[in-house]
Write a protein that holds these residues in place. Structure first.
Motif, short mmCIF file in Angstrom:
data_model
loop_
_atom_site.label_atom_id
_atom_site.label_comp_id
_atom_site.label_asym_id
_atom_site.label_seq_id
_atom_site.Cartn_x
_atom_site.Cartn_y
_atom_site.Cartn_z
N THR A 269 0.06 -10.73 -22.20
CA THR A 269 1.27 -10.33 -22.94
C THR A 269 1.93 -9.17 -22.17
N PRO A 270 3.22 -8.89 -22.44
CA PRO A 270 3.85 -7.76 -21.74
C PRO A 270 3.08 -6.45 -21.98
N TYR A 271 2.56 -6.25 -23.20
CA TYR A 271 1.82 -5.02 -23.53
C TYR A 271 0.57 -4.89 -22.65
N ILE A 272 -0.20 -5.99 -22.57
CA ILE A 272 -1.45 -5.94 -21.78
C ILE A 272 -1.13 -5.79 -20.30
N ARG A 273 -0.12 -6.53 -19.81
CA ARG A 273 0.22 -6.43 -18.38
C ARG A 273 0.66 -5.01 -18.04
N GLY A 274 1.49 -4.44 -18.92
CA GLY A 274 1.99 -3.07 -18.70
C GLY A 274 0.82 -2.08 -18.69
N MET A 275 -0.10 -2.28 -19.62
CA MET A 275 -1.22 -1.35 -19.72
C MET A 275 -2.10 -1.45 -18.47
N LEU A 276 -2.42 -2.67 -18.06
CA LEU A 276 -3.29 -2.83 -16.90
C LEU A 276 -2.64 -2.27 -15.64
N HIS A 277 -1.31 -2.45 -15.54
CA HIS A 277 -0.60 -1.90 -14.39
C HIS A 277 -0.68 -0.37 -14.39
N SER A 278 -0.47 0.22 -15.56
CA SER A 278 -0.50 1.69 -15.63
C SER A 278 -1.91 2.21 -15.33
N VAL A 279 -2.92 1.52 -15.86
CA VAL A 279 -4.31 1.94 -15.58
C VAL A 279 -4.53 1.93 -14.06
N GLN A 280 -4.07 0.86 -13.41
CA GLN A 280 -4.29 0.74 -11.97
C GLN A 280 -3.60 1.88 -11.21
N CYS A 281 -2.37 2.22 -11.62
CA CYS A 281 -1.65 3.30 -10.93
C CYS A 281 -2.38 4.63 -11.07
N ILE A 282 -2.88 4.91 -12.27
CA ILE A 282 -3.59 6.18 -12.46
C ILE A 282 -4.90 6.16 -11.68
N ASP A 284 -5.48 4.57 -8.94
CA ASP A 284 -5.17 4.74 -7.51
C ASP A 284 -5.01 6.22 -7.17
N THR A 285 -4.32 6.95 -8.06
CA THR A 285 -4.15 8.39 -7.80
C THR A 285 -5.50 9.10 -7.83
N ALA A 286 -6.32 8.75 -8.83
CA ALA A 286 -7.64 9.39 -8.94
C ALA A 286 -8.45 9.09 -7.67
N LEU A 291 -10.89 10.75 -2.49
CA LEU A 291 -11.05 10.63 -1.04
C LEU A 291 -10.75 11.96 -0.35
N GLU A 292 -9.69 12.63 -0.83
CA GLU A 292 -9.35 13.93 -0.23
C GLU A 292 -10.48 14.93 -0.42
N LYS A 293 -11.05 14.92 -1.63
CA LYS A 293 -12.14 15.86 -1.91
C LYS A 293 -13.37 15.53 -1.06
N GLN A 294 -13.64 14.23 -0.92
CA GLN A 294 -14.80 13.85 -0.10
C GLN A 294 -14.62 14.31 1.34
N ALA A 295 -13.39 14.19 1.85
CA ALA A 295 -13.12 14.62 3.22
C ALA A 295 -13.33 16.14 3.34
N SER A 318 -21.38 6.72 -8.30
CA SER A 318 -20.68 5.98 -7.25
C SER A 318 -19.20 6.37 -7.31
N ASP A 319 -18.44 6.04 -6.27
CA ASP A 319 -17.01 6.38 -6.27
C ASP A 319 -16.31 5.76 -7.48
N GLU A 320 -16.62 4.48 -7.73
CA GLU A 320 -15.97 3.78 -8.85
C GLU A 320 -16.27 4.50 -10.15
N ASN A 321 -17.54 4.90 -10.31
CA ASN A 321 -17.90 5.53 -11.57
C ASN A 321 -17.30 6.93 -11.71
N LEU A 322 -17.10 7.62 -10.58
CA LEU A 322 -16.44 8.93 -10.66
C LEU A 322 -15.02 8.74 -11.20
N ILE A 323 -14.37 7.66 -10.73
CA ILE A 323 -13.01 7.38 -11.22
C ILE A 323 -13.06 7.02 -12.71
N ASP A 324 -14.08 6.25 -13.10
CA ASP A 324 -14.25 5.93 -14.53
C ASP A 324 -14.35 7.22 -15.36
#
Ligand code: HEM
Length: 549
Positions: A269-282, A284-286, A291-295, A318-324
């Protein structure tokens, strides 16, 4: 429902193959839908009529009268928590700490109401219970598998590793961030006042400020939404908090009763697509920040004192879980504190004498000049008084905040599911039982708080031990049990950010009250509260401000 439909399909196929004389038509075209329909009717008769009376394994738990086949005991066609009704049930349904009720479609729920049952659920047997699927799916879509949704040993390890970030020793290092954002917020509000005829909606400001704080404290990232409300990332964040449309709720109900809630986020649905897109953008920033901190860490440079850095240094994620975990703190620590601040401003506006008393206490030890002067090169900042001073020198401010958190808990209820057969307050609770606990109800229960439980009264936190309400201790606000205050719940799954939230709110209230005299724009208007996962004033608290000097 899906399994009942499957049974219907299998029966239809068998009938056509072996007993075609009983089929609606010799083709599958009519027989299969007819069999599915019959299976649904049978399912409805079983679950709405027979199950609650004859087959439920929690028949021993008392239930209120007047259950309808469709709306259960709640009288509504949604899963909304029935706060007012439940308050009555506690009084009128004789019980030993547990009350069984039915929601839409006769979904069975057990409400936990006595201190003994609460302590069993949250402390003694905390790990006998898990988050139900519906809550897990809704939360993990945003947070991933972070602390909020982790279970069992995984939860124990995550919590132990993250605890140092929330110790008082660490939180006090974050106080300058709280001061700086609070001062930035009131200054920005002041700048905009002439344009707005001195009227503001508190939620727009508190939401932006609390988002900035959790970004800074969580991962040293300034969303900068106090100064720039059009910031792209904060836009994505607002997306996650948007209220689902009526259409989206129908989809959710369809998933719940027909195909299974696990498919909820797979329906585009538009709501779910919008939400998943926003989650992905945030996310990506995290990831970028990680990565910057690890460097930096590799180069032996300082990576800061934010929660992410503390978790990274532990080496347990793990990296994924830190983002979680980052997504978890954004989700759990933003809206909750933002709504608590809105209620604080509402309460001080509604009760002007409380506002005056707050200001008098603050002015004495925290003159406005100290706030005005605490600026850095960017114009805002730093600690006008040390952390220990705000914690220890303002008893009325702390009493006021305790009362705001008691009277208006940001999380009105939460749910659990029995992971295996167990007991609560000595009563059998079989595997799969859906349990609800409601801070909103416990926090105002007259049996626990005394006759004035439903009155907003910060003084209950100041009275001498034994002289207030039920004779309880003043550290409990006069309640007879520790478990009477449910805002942050208790035990191994209590709010890890409680100290963080209290400090943040104390500083925000201190700065706001010092800077502005505040009154409700429409004092006669009844407070309407909207409930999703958190509860908040529906109008976002519209107030008139007078700048103090
Ligand atoms: C007034 C503000 C807040 C309130 C009323 C509040 C309330 C709660 C409640 C009731 C829970 C338990 C939920 C459940 O198990 O169903 C919880 C858990 C949690 N809270 Fe808060 N919270 C607040 C602020 C914060 C802040 C500022 C943070 C982080 C910076 C935070 C992080 C968390 C986390 C990570 C959990 C999950 C803990 C676990 O399961 O071990 N909260 N909170």
């Amino acid at each position: 429902m899906a399994s009942w439909s499957l049974i219907g399909i299998i029966v239809a196929v068998l009938v056509i193959k072996f007993k075609p004389e009983y089929s609606v038509h010799e083709s599958y075209f009519l027989t299969v839908p007819a069999a599915i329909l019959i299976s649904w009717i049978l399912r409805f008769i079983y679950s709405a009529i027979l199950y609650p009376v004859y087959f439920t394994p929690v028949k021993h738990i008392p239930t209120p009268p007047n259950r309808s086949w469709l709306r259960g005991n709640t009288g509504v066609l949604t899963l909304k928590f029935p706060t007012d009704l439940a308050t009555k049930w506690i009084k009128n349904v004789p019980n030993s700490g547990l009350i069984r009720y039915y929601a839409i479609g006769n979904l069975e729920r057990v409400l936990v109401v006595s201190p003994k049952a609460i302590s069993d659920l949250l402390v003694a047997k905390s790990y006998d219970f898990i988050r139900p699927d519906i809550a897990h799916i809704q939360l993990s879509t945003i947070t991933g598998e972070g602390l909020l949704v982790a279970e069992g040993d995984v939860h124990k390890t995550q919590r132990k590793t993250l605890m140092p970030s929330f110790s008082y020793r660490h939180i006090k290092d974050l106080y300058p961030i709280f001061w700086s954002k609070a001062i930035q917020m009131v200054n920005e509000i002041e700048k905009g006042l002439p344009k707005n005829g001195n009227t503001i909606q508190v939620s727009t400001w508190s939401s932006r400020a609390m988002l900035d704080i959790i970004g800074l404290a969580g991962m040293s990232y300034d969303f900068n939404s106090v100064k720039d409300p059009t910031n792209e990332l904060s836009g994505h964040y607002s997306n996650l908090l948007s209220t689902p449309s009526g259409y989206q709720r129908i989809v959710a109900t369809f998933c719940l009763f027909v195909i299974g809630f696990k498919y909820y986020t797979s329906i585009p649905t538009p709501y779910i697509r919008g939400m998943l897109h926003s989650v992905q953008c945030i996310r990506d920033t995290a990831k970028q920040i990680l990565l910057e901190k690890q460097a930096k860490l590799k180069r032996g440079e300082d990576i800061g004192i934010d929660i992410l850095s503390v978790a990274m240094r532990s080496g347990n994620f793990s990296d994924e879980n830190l983002i979680d975990q980052m997504m978890t703190f954004l989700a759990a620590g933003h809206e909750t504190t933002s709504t608590a601040f809105q209620f604080a401003v509402y309460a001080m506006s509604k009760h002007q004498h409380i506002q005056t008393r707050l200001r008098e206490e603050l002015r004495e030890k925290l003159p406005l000049s100290l706030l005005v002067e605490s600026k850095d090169d960017e114009g805002y900042k730093t600690e006008p008084i040390p952390a220990s001073a705000i914690d220890n020198n303002f008893p009325y401010l702390n009493a006021f905040l305790n009362e705001v958190l008691r009277y208006y808990p940001s999380v009105p209820f939460t749910s659990r599911e029995a992971a295996h057969d167990t007991t609560l307050a000595g009563q059998h609770v079989p595997k799969g039982t859906n349990i609800l606990i409601s801070p909103e109800i416990i926090n105002k229960d007259e049996d626990l708080w005394g006759a004035d439980a439903k009155v907003f009264n910060p003084d209950r936190w100041l009275a001498d031990a034994g002289t207030n309400n039920n004779g309880g201790n003043k550290s409990n606000g006069g309640a007879i049990s520790n478990y009477a205050f449910g805002t942050f719940i208790h035990g191994p799954r209590s709010c890890i950010g409680q100290g963080f939230a209290r400090a943040e709110l104390a500083i925000f209230v201190a700065v706001f009250v010092s800077k502005f005299e505040v009154a409700l724009k429409d004092p006669e208007k009844k407070l309407e509260v909207r409930q999703i996962i958190t509860q908040a004033p529906a109008d976002g608290v519209v107030v008139n401000l007078k700048v103090l000097s």
